[in-house]
Design an enzyme around this catalytic site. Sequence first.
Site, mmCIF file in Angstrom:
data_model
loop_
_atom_site.group_PDB
_atom_site.id
_atom_site.type_symbol
_atom_site.label_atom_id
_atom_site.label_comp_id
_atom_site.label_asym_id
_atom_site.label_seq_id
_atom_site.Cartn_x
_atom_site.Cartn_y
_atom_site.Cartn_z
ATOM 1 N N ASN A 167 9.436 4.547 -4.120
ATOM 2 C CA ASN A 167 9.118 5.031 -2.848
ATOM 3 C C ASN A 167 8.593 4.043 -1.656
ATOM 4 O O ASN A 167 9.039 2.689 -1.889
ATOM 5 C CB ASN A 167 7.810 5.861 -2.851
ATOM 6 C CG ASN A 167 6.488 5.300 -3.516
ATOM 7 O OD1 ASN A 167 6.941 4.287 -4.259
ATOM 8 N ND2 ASN A 167 5.454 5.673 -3.454
ATOM 9 N N CYS A 169 5.649 2.230 -1.081
ATOM 10 C CA CYS A 169 4.882 1.257 -1.499
ATOM 11 C C CYS A 169 5.420 0.803 -3.109
ATOM 12 O O CYS A 169 4.594 0.011 -3.591
ATOM 13 C CB CYS A 169 3.434 1.822 -1.553
ATOM 14 S SG CYS A 169 2.901 2.030 -0.211
ATOM 15 N N THR A 170 6.483 1.167 -3.474
ATOM 16 C CA THR A 170 7.227 0.890 -4.914
ATOM 17 C C THR A 170 6.302 1.119 -6.035
ATOM 18 O O THR A 170 6.166 0.549 -7.112
ATOM 19 C CB THR A 170 7.612 -0.727 -4.831
ATOM 20 O OG1 THR A 170 6.498 -1.290 -4.764
ATOM 21 C CG2 THR A 170 8.648 -0.899 -3.633
ATOM 22 N N GLU A 171 5.076 2.274 -5.869
ATOM 23 C CA GLU A 171 4.195 2.341 -6.963
ATOM 24 C C GLU A 171 4.785 3.335 -7.975
ATOM 25 O O GLU A 171 4.247 3.638 -9.120
ATOM 26 C CB GLU A 171 2.881 2.780 -6.487
ATOM 27 C CG GLU A 171 2.793 3.998 -6.035
ATOM 28 C CD GLU A 171 2.796 4.208 -4.538
ATOM 29 O OE1 GLU A 171 3.794 3.485 -4.200
ATOM 30 O OE2 GLU A 171 1.836 4.916 -4.040
#
Length: 252
Positions: A167, A169-171
């Site tokens: 996504n 924010c790459t979380e």
Amino acid sequence: MGLALNEKSKNEKAIEFYHVMSTFRFVPSTPTLFHSGLKKAQLSSCFLATVEDDLEHIFKAVGSLIESVDVESTGVISFLKGAEATTSMINRSGRRRGATVVYLEAWHLEIEDFLDLHTPNLHHLYGKKFEEEYVLCEQLSKEGKIKLDACNVRSPQDHVGIVHCSNLCTEITLNTSQEEIAVCNLGSVNLSKHIADNKLDERLFKETILTAMRMLDNVIDINDYSILPKETENSNLKHRPVGLGMMGFQDA
């Protein structure tokens, strides 16, 4: 409280949800805070889509032959510029601007041009200034770096699909396909509100997590799926993905 609408004991759950939020023990994502209780309750944070190589999912490399019309494709970059322009015109309820992130495989024919989009200043520099800018670009790249091979190897959903991207924010990494658009349902536990006598209050922490997970699970059922309903609702109800993070480490 919008997240308690489908509960059997609506008032009881609404008070429980309100308590963890009003004390800042748990903070839902911004879309959930903005839209809970509205007629069109779009409560999810992000949508992850896979762009296929057809009329609806145009994703051809520049110069590649389009078989049906025997002409060359204008490539990925031109479509990305269009997507960027569209995203800049979108906002969420007049409170938050839209945002998009794009992932391109390293083997793609246009990967070098794609990387140039992130380093627009390099071709204007030389010598020491070029070196400094290049090092800076490397550092920025490392901060947002994500390896899809590692994501798929460690994915708890590897038996039902492939992770193609993360996504904004790459979380969180979720499976996507032409039939499924993954949906991020996110929230955070505030660690600083669970400290007593300089120690973690494990009982309170557990209580908050149980309530937070209930709220996140409710997001999936209450969420409005008017955006590509077949792909988003199918994915969200099938996998029920949630991301419960933590914040407040420094304050704790």
